[in-house]
Design an enzyme around this catalytic site. Sequence first.
Site, mmCIF file in Angstrom:
data_model
loop_
_atom_site.group_PDB
_atom_site.id
_atom_site.type_symbol
_atom_site.label_atom_id
_atom_site.label_comp_id
_atom_site.label_asym_id
_atom_site.label_seq_id
_atom_site.Cartn_x
_atom_site.Cartn_y
_atom_site.Cartn_z
ATOM 1 N N SER A 145 0.990 -1.391 -0.139
ATOM 2 C CA SER A 145 0.204 -0.037 -0.060
ATOM 3 C C SER A 145 0.809 1.207 -0.030
ATOM 4 O O SER A 145 1.456 1.479 -1.014
ATOM 5 C CB SER A 145 -0.936 0.078 1.001
ATOM 6 O OG SER A 145 -2.114 0.972 1.072
ATOM 7 N N ASP A 156 10.445 5.210 -10.071
ATOM 8 C CA ASP A 156 10.065 5.727 -11.500
ATOM 9 C C ASP A 156 10.753 7.112 -11.775
ATOM 10 O O ASP A 156 11.265 7.446 -12.945
ATOM 11 C CB ASP A 156 8.486 6.106 -11.490
ATOM 12 C CG ASP A 156 7.939 5.040 -11.849
ATOM 13 O OD1 ASP A 156 8.310 3.808 -11.906
ATOM 14 O OD2 ASP A 156 6.484 4.979 -12.144
ATOM 15 N N LYS A 170 -0.747 -4.228 -2.913
ATOM 16 C CA LYS A 170 -2.036 -3.644 -2.575
ATOM 17 C C LYS A 170 -2.231 -1.986 -2.894
ATOM 18 O O LYS A 170 -1.512 -1.317 -2.172
ATOM 19 C CB LYS A 170 -2.305 -3.813 -1.012
ATOM 20 C CG LYS A 170 -3.141 -2.927 -0.233
ATOM 21 C CD LYS A 170 -4.638 -3.767 -0.658
ATOM 22 C CE LYS A 170 -5.735 -2.933 0.366
ATOM 23 N NZ LYS A 170 -5.970 -1.676 -0.066
#
Length: 242
Positions: A145, A156, A170
């Site tokens: 999460s 990224d 999640k």
Amino acid sequence: KRMRGEPGTKVMLTIYRKDENRTFPVSIIREEIKTQSVKGKVMEPGFGWIRLSQFQERSVDDFTKKLDEIYKQEPKMRGLVLDLRNNPGGVLQASVAVADSLLGQGLIVYTQGRQPSRQIKFKAAREDQLDGAPVVVLINGGSASAAEVVAGALQDHGRARLLGSRSYGKGSVQTVVELDSDAAIKLTTAHYYTPNGRSIHEQGIEPDVSLKDDPSPDDDEAVIGEALSLLKTGEDDLQARS
């Protein structure tokens, strides 16, 4: 349920020890328990380690304070290990703020759902507290999460290298719809995506460097040693680009 009550009130427990075949009373005072979600230290000259066990409302303040403490001990910080292993997530805003403190600019995470109201973007707006120094993030199958939001954003943007094993996956936004006083439905209304458009849900975050036998946070030496070697490699790359 019988142990719960107002903070500051007393409750008497009767404890039975099977091995001793006896019982004895224990009086305790009820209190609101607050776990310490952030800890850290200087691993070796120039390199710090901070572990976030979960994201709470005060986690970003605790993270900033811990980073300041490490800077006081080691003013010439050359790199940081951010340990998110077995971090189950928590408050999204706290994870966004932690990522923001290491990014400085750019998209952190966004949600995508059927309704326009479920399409939300979170962007960085603070200064990079490490001033570009290399970062290694530790993740494993217990990282979920909000922890995946941080790991995915830093990966990224090329801000950090990830070490460990694939995270839990999640990445759903759930809304509770009450049916009546005794029942409700938890409905998935959106999913979380990393800045490059990768879905976190059921996919997880793949590390840049995989460990076949991923140690637990209680067995730090092997994984921290490898993380430090990655930091030093990243530092050399940064100096070469400079």
